[in-house]
Motif scaffolding. Structure first.
Motif, PDB file in Angstrom:
ATOM      1  N   GLU A  68       0.725  -1.197  -0.009  1.00  0.00           N
ATOM      2  CA  GLU A  68       0.024   0.013  -0.094  1.00  0.00           C
ATOM      3  C   GLU A  68       0.921   1.201  -0.118  1.00  0.00           C
ATOM      4  O   GLU A  68       0.396   2.406  -0.202  1.00  0.00           O
ATOM      5  N   ASP A  69       2.246   1.287   0.218  1.00  0.00           N
ATOM      6  CA  ASP A  69       3.060   2.437   0.358  1.00  0.00           C
ATOM      7  C   ASP A  69       3.986   2.531  -0.775  1.00  0.00           C
ATOM      8  O   ASP A  69       4.855   3.100  -0.989  1.00  0.00           O
ATOM      9  N   ASP A 105       4.731   3.145  -4.884  1.00  0.00           N
ATOM     10  CA  ASP A 105       4.302   3.571  -6.122  1.00  0.00           C
ATOM     11  C   ASP A 105       5.357   2.887  -7.106  1.00  0.00           C
ATOM     12  O   ASP A 105       6.528   2.908  -6.761  1.00  0.00           O
ATOM     13  N   LYS A 112       6.394  -8.576  -6.294  1.00  0.00           N
ATOM     14  CA  LYS A 112       5.533  -8.690  -4.885  1.00  0.00           C
ATOM     15  C   LYS A 112       6.184  -9.993  -4.447  1.00  0.00           C
ATOM     16  O   LYS A 112       6.080 -10.877  -5.126  1.00  0.00           O
TER      17      LYS A 112
END
Length: 121
Positions: free
Chosen positions: A56-57, A59, A96
């Protein structure tokens, strides 16, 4: 009485030191994780510094950021240490991943000693 005190003082000191030493090591987690079950943490792996950024943090432009840039921006990330340096070979920056960690140190930045890393879909 003096002889008794000369005997009691070293024996008492020895018992005190050995008893306290056990308490120091008690409760410290071992660097052992079997790699079973869900990963301890998931995030985006940045190869250059071996850091894990929460999904979520992250970019897309963060792929080129260094450890220092994340640290200066006070961004959330975890520095990863592996049992074997070759564990993360072939995993590209921006991938990921899930990591299995035996110890996560609550320092700034956080450091995690990991026993397994795996690419997630």
């Amino acid at each position: 009485m003096k002889r008794f005190m000369k005997f009691l003082l070293p024996v008492g000191l020895f018992l005190l030191v050995t008893g306290c030493e056990e308490m120091i090591h008690e409760g410290q987690p071992e660097f052992v994780h079997d790699g079973e079950g869900p990963p301890t943490m998931e995030g985006i792996y940045l190869e250059e510094e071996s850091i894990l950024v929460p999904i979520e943090d992250f970019d897309e432009e963060d792929i080129d950021h260094s450890f220092k840039e994340f640290d200066q921006d006070n961004r959330s990330f975890t520095y990863l240490q592996f049992q074997d340096d070759s564990m993360a070979e072939g995993i590209e920056s921006g991938t990921k991943v899930g990591v299995w960690c035996g110890i996560v140190m609550e320092s700034a930045p956080a450091k995690a000693k990991c026993s397994k890393i795996e690419v997630l879909d």
